[in-house]
Design an enzyme around this catalytic site. Structure first.
Site, PDB file in Angstrom:
ATOM      1  N   ARG A  28       0.678  -1.491  -0.031  1.00  0.00           N
ATOM      2  CA  ARG A  28      -0.036  -0.109  -0.106  1.00  0.00           C
ATOM      3  C   ARG A  28       0.890   1.357  -0.093  1.00  0.00           C
ATOM      4  O   ARG A  28       0.633   2.246   0.583  1.00  0.00           O
ATOM      5  CB  ARG A  28      -1.007  -0.005   1.384  1.00  0.00           C
ATOM      6  CG  ARG A  28      -1.954  -0.997   1.270  1.00  0.00           C
ATOM      7  CD  ARG A  28      -3.214  -0.582   0.719  1.00  0.00           C
ATOM      8  NE  ARG A  28      -4.094  -1.509   0.345  1.00  0.00           N
ATOM      9  CZ  ARG A  28      -5.171  -1.790   0.942  1.00  0.00           C
ATOM     10  NH1 ARG A  28      -5.564  -1.256   2.130  1.00  0.00           N
ATOM     11  NH2 ARG A  28      -6.010  -2.881   0.664  1.00  0.00           N
ATOM     12  N   ARG A  32      -3.674   6.511   0.512  1.00  0.00           N
ATOM     13  CA  ARG A  32      -4.019   7.827   1.283  1.00  0.00           C
ATOM     14  C   ARG A  32      -3.338   8.547   2.363  1.00  0.00           C
ATOM     15  O   ARG A  32      -3.445   9.740   2.652  1.00  0.00           O
ATOM     16  CB  ARG A  32      -5.381   7.342   2.215  1.00  0.00           C
ATOM     17  CG  ARG A  32      -6.651   6.937   1.347  1.00  0.00           C
ATOM     18  CD  ARG A  32      -7.804   6.387   2.301  1.00  0.00           C
ATOM     19  NE  ARG A  32      -7.328   5.026   2.369  1.00  0.00           N
ATOM     20  CZ  ARG A  32      -8.045   4.047   2.987  1.00  0.00           C
ATOM     21  NH1 ARG A  32      -9.517   4.672   3.276  1.00  0.00           N
ATOM     22  NH2 ARG A  32      -7.856   3.004   2.996  1.00  0.00           N
ATOM     23  N   ARG A  41      -7.733  11.713  -5.695  1.00  0.00           N
ATOM     24  CA  ARG A  41      -8.857  11.383  -5.146  1.00  0.00           C
ATOM     25  C   ARG A  41     -10.243  12.011  -5.257  1.00  0.00           C
ATOM     26  O   ARG A  41     -11.396  11.725  -5.435  1.00  0.00           O
ATOM     27  CB  ARG A  41      -8.610  10.555  -3.774  1.00  0.00           C
ATOM     28  CG  ARG A  41      -9.991   9.714  -3.327  1.00  0.00           C
ATOM     29  CD  ARG A  41      -9.818   9.326  -1.910  1.00  0.00           C
ATOM     30  NE  ARG A  41      -9.751  10.363  -0.902  1.00  0.00           N
ATOM     31  CZ  ARG A  41      -9.436  10.097   0.365  1.00  0.00           C
ATOM     32  NH1 ARG A  41      -9.469   8.982   0.683  1.00  0.00           N
ATOM     33  NH2 ARG A  41      -9.121  11.470   0.940  1.00  0.00           N
ATOM     34  N   ASP A  78      -6.852  -3.332  -7.422  1.00  0.00           N
ATOM     35  CA  ASP A  78      -7.307  -3.953  -6.285  1.00  0.00           C
ATOM     36  C   ASP A  78      -7.317  -5.552  -6.541  1.00  0.00           C
ATOM     37  O   ASP A  78      -7.583  -5.942  -7.624  1.00  0.00           O
ATOM     38  CB  ASP A  78      -8.377  -3.635  -5.859  1.00  0.00           C
ATOM     39  CG  ASP A  78      -9.008  -3.939  -4.393  1.00  0.00           C
ATOM     40  OD1 ASP A  78      -8.551  -3.217  -3.455  1.00  0.00           O
ATOM     41  OD2 ASP A  78      -9.559  -4.945  -4.089  1.00  0.00           O
ATOM     42  N   TYR A 155     -15.003 -12.631  -0.540  1.00  0.00           N
ATOM     43  CA  TYR A 155     -15.517 -11.432  -1.012  1.00  0.00           C
ATOM     44  C   TYR A 155     -16.888 -11.655  -1.928  1.00  0.00           C
ATOM     45  O   TYR A 155     -17.799 -11.346  -1.736  1.00  0.00           O
ATOM     46  CB  TYR A 155     -14.616 -10.564  -1.888  1.00  0.00           C
ATOM     47  CG  TYR A 155     -13.809  -9.563  -0.763  1.00  0.00           C
ATOM     48  CD1 TYR A 155     -14.461  -8.789  -0.178  1.00  0.00           C
ATOM     49  CD2 TYR A 155     -12.409  -9.872  -0.837  1.00  0.00           C
ATOM     50  CE1 TYR A 155     -13.712  -7.818   0.791  1.00  0.00           C
ATOM     51  CE2 TYR A 155     -11.400  -8.932   0.208  1.00  0.00           C
ATOM     52  CZ  TYR A 155     -12.317  -8.041   0.857  1.00  0.00           C
ATOM     53  OH  TYR A 155     -11.366  -7.452   1.702  1.00  0.00           O
TER      54      TYR A 155
END
Ligand code: CP3
Length: 352
Positions: A28, A32, A41, A78, A155
């Site tokens: 990652r 963010r 974003r 992702d 998922y």
């Protein structure tokens, strides 16, 4: 032997060569905690836009490369990105993660899954990887990644992230044939997708089986491990020289089992002391990790001491320095910068 070939450091160490210092990247590392990411974003509020519009995904993947020069650059994407290509609708919600509606729970739905054709459903991946490959031009290693069958099935069946995994465990324990059918189809699709990433320029692949640590060891042996093996075997058949990394979160009880997956490199999370991981997996296994992401909130001295400690415990030549999982979104950017600077100044003489 100190290697001197022109391949980038991470790739060489991943292939088993000995180098003057451990390569370093962060899971990652784009995201963010970087202001540049948050600014983008605001312009592209949907994760699917950010990861599927090539120019945007390329820019995001390169944001940490431009600032920190990590030894690995990972594709910004992702694990659920390939699912629409199988006919599984998905979106990624801010702060929540993947949402799959309707979830996959019946035999009919599993029977109707499509065979993945990456060139048709994931053409943006080719553009992104080829551009990244050109941009970093072997000054860093380009990493691709895929989700493992168990984690993607979690998922698909739950419809979203879960604390209990009760829907998929119910399927595992009361209708195992249906789940095996789903896992098998996912394994084929993931292998195809992983090979496509290598064809498009990925030099190392990481398989994320993030939720396999939620299984008891005996269920890991039934529902996770055989499908990790299937993916790794299929990729290795086509791309024998591409190093393969495995990550399972909360994997302290599973390390020896992970080593049976066929991975070249095992990611260690911070619940295991790196010295213990080295003993449990032996001198020859390449290990990745394993600082607590929380360390990046501490003082510079603390961060430096933990880097030295981890590198020392992992041992000379068989280690890729990383966190045990992804960088937290509120991590100070300057601490990430300090982490990379310190790691890149290491020489093994100093660290051991
Ligand atoms: O490492 C990298 O820099 C590559 C980027 C990457 C993302 N997802 C981007 C992302 C990678 C390797 C992943 C893999 C992934 N996605 C995993 C396996 C790794 C792990 O964490 O165990 C999993 C389980 C997912 C599913 C997923 N997607 C989750 C749990 C979330 C987080 C939800 C949230 O908002 O906290 C996502 C969304 C996501 N994928 C984000 C990022 C940067 C956060 C959303 C954003 O930045 O807008």
């Amino acid at each position: 032997m100190i290697s001197s070939s022109s391949d980038p450091l991470l790739l060489r160490v991943a292939r088993g060569e000995v180098a003057h210092r451990p390569p370093v990247w962060l899971m990652r590392q784009a995201g963010r905690y970087m202001k540049a990411y948050r600014d983008l974003r605001d312009k592209y509020p949907s994760f699917r836009e950010r990861s599927e519009i090539p120019e945007v995904a390329i820019e995001i993947s390169l944001q940490p490369w431009k600032v920190f020069q990590p030894d690995g650059v990972i594709l910004f994407s992702d694990i659920v990105t390939p699912l629409p290509g199988l006919g599984i609708d998905m979106d990624i919600a801010e702060g929540k993660g993947p949402l799959i509606d309707p979830p996959i729970r019946t035999k009919e739905q599993v029977d109707n899954l499509k065979i993945l054709e990456p060139e048709e459903s994931l053409p943006f991946i080719r553009t992104i990887l080829q551009s990244l490959s050109q941009e970093i031009s072997n000054k860093s290693t380009l990493l691709g990644f895929v989700g493992a069958p168990w984690t993607l099935a979690a998922y698909a069946v739950e419809g979203k992230g879960s604390k209990t995994y009760s829907v998929i465990k119910n399927m595992a324990f009361s209708d195992p044939n249906l789940l095996h059918q789903l896992l098998s189809k996912l394994a084929d699709a993931i292998s195809t997708y992983a090979c496509y990433q290598v064809d498009c320029g990925a030099q190392v692949l990481q398989l994320f089986d993030s939720w396999a640590g939620q299984l008891s060891p005996q269920d890991y042996d039934t529902f996770a491990l055989p499908y990790q093996q299937k993916v790794f075997q299929q990729v290795r058949q086509k791309h024998p020289d591409t190093p393969l990394i495995l990550l399972v979160s909360s994997s302290a009880g599973l390390l020896e089992r992970m080593a049976q997956s066929g991975a070249d490199i095992i990611t260690i999370d911070w619940s295991v002391d790196m010295a213990d991981a080295r003993i449990r997996l032996g001198q020859d296994m390449k290990l990745q990790g394993n600082l607590d992401p929380g360390v990046l909130f501490a003082s510079k001295k603390f961060i430096r001491d933990r880097i030295y400690d981890t590198v020392h415990k992992a041992g000379f030549g068989k280690h890729i320095l990383n966190l045990g999982h992804g960088v937290f979104p509120n991590t100070p950017e300057e601490n990430v910068e300090f982490f990379f600077e310190t790691a890149k100044q290491l020489t093994m003489v100093e660290a051991v």
